[in-house]
Design a protein around this motif. Structure first.
Motif, PDB file in Angstrom:
ATOM      1  N   ILE A  24      72.763  -2.835  58.797  1.00  0.00           N
ATOM      2  CA  ILE A  24      71.678  -3.806  58.850  1.00  0.00           C
ATOM      3  C   ILE A  24      70.689  -3.535  57.729  1.00  0.00           C
ATOM      4  N   ILE A  26      66.753  -4.754  56.716  1.00  0.00           N
ATOM      5  CA  ILE A  26      65.550  -5.456  57.167  1.00  0.00           C
ATOM      6  C   ILE A  26      64.602  -5.580  55.985  1.00  0.00           C
ATOM      7  N   THR A  67      74.074  -7.078  57.436  1.00  0.00           N
ATOM      8  CA  THR A  67      73.388  -8.204  58.042  1.00  0.00           C
ATOM      9  C   THR A  67      71.899  -8.089  57.728  1.00  0.00           C
ATOM     10  N   VAL A  68      71.308  -9.167  57.221  1.00  0.00           N
ATOM     11  CA  VAL A  68      69.923  -9.123  56.749  1.00  0.00           C
ATOM     12  C   VAL A  68      69.003  -9.855  57.721  1.00  0.00           C
ATOM     13  N   TYR A  69      67.897  -9.188  58.078  1.00  0.00           N
ATOM     14  CA  TYR A  69      66.837  -9.806  58.874  1.00  0.00           C
ATOM     15  C   TYR A  69      65.535  -9.715  58.085  1.00  0.00           C
ATOM     16  N   GLU A  70      64.667 -10.697  58.290  1.00  0.00           N
ATOM     17  CA  GLU A  70      63.398 -10.724  57.561  1.00  0.00           C
ATOM     18  C   GLU A  70      62.231 -10.823  58.540  1.00  0.00           C
ATOM     19  N   ALA A  71      61.101 -10.247  58.134  1.00  0.00           N
ATOM     20  CA  ALA A  71      59.916 -10.273  58.984  1.00  0.00           C
ATOM     21  C   ALA A  71      58.667 -10.154  58.138  1.00  0.00           C
ATOM     22  N   LEU A 374      60.275  -5.938  64.501  1.00  0.00           N
ATOM     23  CA  LEU A 374      59.951  -6.972  63.540  1.00  0.00           C
ATOM     24  C   LEU A 374      58.910  -7.912  64.139  1.00  0.00           C
ATOM     25  N   ASP A 376      56.058 -11.356  63.352  1.00  0.00           N
ATOM     26  CA  ASP A 376      55.800 -12.495  62.460  1.00  0.00           C
ATOM     27  C   ASP A 376      54.352 -12.522  61.992  1.00  0.00           C
ATOM     28  N   THR A 387      59.647 -10.655  66.765  1.00  0.00           N
ATOM     29  CA  THR A 387      60.788 -11.505  66.423  1.00  0.00           C
ATOM     30  C   THR A 387      62.112 -10.762  66.433  1.00  0.00           C
ATOM     31  N   GLY A 388      62.050  -9.447  66.517  1.00  0.00           N
ATOM     32  CA  GLY A 388      63.286  -8.690  66.569  1.00  0.00           C
ATOM     33  C   GLY A 388      63.047  -7.254  66.972  1.00  0.00           C
ATOM     34  N   LYS A 395      70.853  -4.458  67.356  1.00  0.00           N
ATOM     35  CA  LYS A 395      69.890  -5.522  67.625  1.00  0.00           C
ATOM     36  C   LYS A 395      69.899  -5.835  69.109  1.00  0.00           C
TER      37      LYS A 395
END
Length: 397
Positions: A24, A26, A67-71, A374, A376, A387-388, A395
Motif C-alpha cells: 500500500i 498512502i 494500491t494507492v490511497y490519498e488523504a 487517513l 479529510d 476516510t481510512g 485496510k
C-alpha cells in the motif's frame, strides 16, 4: 461438491494472503510521522504489515503494484491508553458487562483476556474513528479489579487482536469503590487492605523464588509479579490527597505505577513529576461529580508543559453507548492549552511510550506496525471525517 468446497477454500485463502501481504502507498498532503516535523506532500509505503518507507513525494517513488490511497492528513494509528471496551459492551446489559467483578474488593487474579470480546460493536466503533490500539481490561470500582491487556481493534478473536496479554493491575483508591462491593468504609481502611495484600505478596514472592515454593495462588502470583516489576499498577484516583497516598504506597513497595484519571493532579504537579510517574489523564469531558468534581479541561496542557508523560483515555462510561472516543477528548484538550501537535503526540507516540510499545507503535517509521489513519481535514475539527484506517497493513475502513 467436494471440488467446489476445495476451490472456495483456495479462493478464500488466496484472498486472505493477498490482504495480509498487501502493498500500500498512502499519499498525504500532510503526514504526521511523530518522528520529527510533519511532512508536506508525503508518502507512506507499507509492505507485509509494516511501514516500509516514509518521505516526501519527490523522494519516495511508489513502486508498481502498490494500491494507492490519498488523504488530506495522515497520522499513525491512535491509541486509547485506558478503556474497558471489549469487556463492557454496547448493550449495557448484565451479560455484556464484564469489566467489574463485584464478589470481592481484591481480585488481582482476574484476567482481561478471559473476557475480551473482539466482535463487540464498540470495538468496531472505535476502529472507525481511527483508534487502532486499546489498553483495556478490568476497570475502576474495586481496590484491585483485575488485569489489563492491550489489543488492536481488529480481528474476530482475542488471539487475532492481542498485543499484550497482561499489561497492568487495575487499582482504585479514594471514594470510588462500587457500592455493589462489600467495600471499606474509609480511605484508611482501603489503603490498609491494599498494604496487607502487598505484604503477603512480598512473602509469597520470596518463597516462590526459594527451593521450597508455595502452592500456586493466582492472586499472589499477580501481586508478586507487580512487586518484581513484571507488570505495573494502574491506580485510578482523582483527589490530590488520594494521589499523594498512591505515591507513598508506590514508594513504600517499589512497584512501577501509572496514575489513572488524576482529576486534581494539576494541584500537585511537582510531587508527581518528582515521583517520575506517568498519568493517563481522565477523559477531558468527564462528568464532574464525586471525587472528580474538580476535573479541568486544562489538566493535560499543564502536565504536558511540566514534562510529565501523559496519555488520553476513554475510561469507563456508565451510560450508553458505553465508551468515549479519545480523538474527541484530545481535541478538547488541544483547545484548552495543550495544542494540536502536542495532542497528536499524546494520542500516538507518548501513549505508546507509557504502554511500553514505542518500538512497535506510535509513529510512522520503517519497521513499525503499519497502523495508519487517513483524514479529510484537521483531525481535531469536529466535521472532519476519518476516510481510512489501516491496521497491520490491512485496510479495515
Amino acid at each position: 461438491m467436494r471440488i467446489i468446497k476445495s476451490l472456495l477454500a483456495l479462493l478464500v485463502f488466496a484472498g486472505l494472503s493477498t490482504v495480509s501481504n498487501a502493498q500500500i502507498a498512502i499519499k498525504g498532503e500532510k503526514v504526521y510521522t511523530m518522528n520529527g516535523d510533519p511532512i508536506m506532500n508525503g508518502v507512506v509505503l507499507i509492505k507485509d504489515g509494516k511501514v516500509e518507507r516514509v518521505g516526501t513525494a519527490n523522494r519516495v517513488s511508489i513502486p508498481s503494484g502498490y494500491t494507492v490511497y490519498e488523504a488530506k492528513v495522515v497520522t499513525p494509528g491512535l491509541i486509547d491508553a485506558h478503556s474497558v471496551v471489549g469487556l463492557a459492551g454496547h448493550l449495557n446489559q448484565d451479560h455484556d458487562q464484564d469489566q467489574l467483578e463485584t464478589s470481592s474488593a481484591i481480585q488481582p487474579e482476574l484476567r482481561a483476556i478471559d473476557a475480551y470480546n473482539a466482535r463487540e460493536a464498540l470495538v468496531g466503533h472505535l476502529r472507525s474513528l481511527g483508534i487502532t490500539t486499546v489498553h483495556t481490561g478490568h476497570g475502576p470500582g474495586a481496590l484491585i479489579s483485575g488485569q489489563t491487556m492491550i489489543v488492536k481493534t481488529t480481528g474476530e478473536t482475542v488471539t487475532e487482536a492481542l498485543v499484550d496479554s497482561t499489561t497492568m493491575l487495575a487499582f482504585t483508591m479514594g471514594n470510588m469503590i462500587s457500592g455493589a462491593i462489600s467495600r471499606p468504609g474509609t480511605r484508611s481502611k482501603g489503603v490498609a487492605m491494599l498494604r496487607q495484600e502487598l505484604i503477603k505478596a512480598q512473602g509469597y514472592a520470596e518463597k516462590r523464588a526459594s527451593d521450597d515454593p508455595p502452592a500456586v495462588d493466582l492472586g499472589m502470583e499477580a501481586l508478586a509479579d507487580l512487586l518484581e516489576g513484571k507488570v505495573s499498577a494502574l491506580i485510578t484516583v482523582h483527589k490530590a490527597n488520594d494521589i499523594m497516598t498512591a505515591l507513598r504506597l508506590q514508594e513504600e513497595f517499589g512497584f512501577p505505577m501509572v496514575l489513572d484519571g488524576a482529576a486534581e493532579s494539576y494541584l500537585i504537579i511537582d510531587q508527581i513529576k518528582q515521583a517520575g510517574v506517568p498519568v493517563i489523564i481522565h477523559p477531558t469531558m468527564m462528568r464532574t461529580y464525586g471525587d472528580g468534581q474538580n476535573a479541568s479541561m486544562e489538566t493535560a496542557g499543564k502536565l504536558y508543559e511540566a514534562g510529565i508523560p501523559i496519555a488520553f483515555q476513554s475510561g469507563y462510561e456508565g451510560y450508553v453507548p458505553k465508551t468515549r472516543v479519545v480523538l474527541f477528548e484530545a481535541g478538547v484538550a488541544a483547545a484548552n492549552g495543550l495544542g494540536s501537535d502536542n495532542a497528536l503526540r499524546v494520542l500516538t507516540i507518548e501513549a505508546a511510550k507509557i504502554l511500553g510499545l514505542e518500538e512497535r507503535l506510535g509513529s510512522l517509521e520503517r519497521g513499525k506496525d503499519a497502523d495508519v489513519v487517513l483524514f479529510d481535514g484537521d483531525p481535531f475539527e469536529y466535521t472532519t471525517q476519518v476516510t481510512g484506517v489501516i491496521i497491520d497493513g490491512v485496510k479495515v475502513k
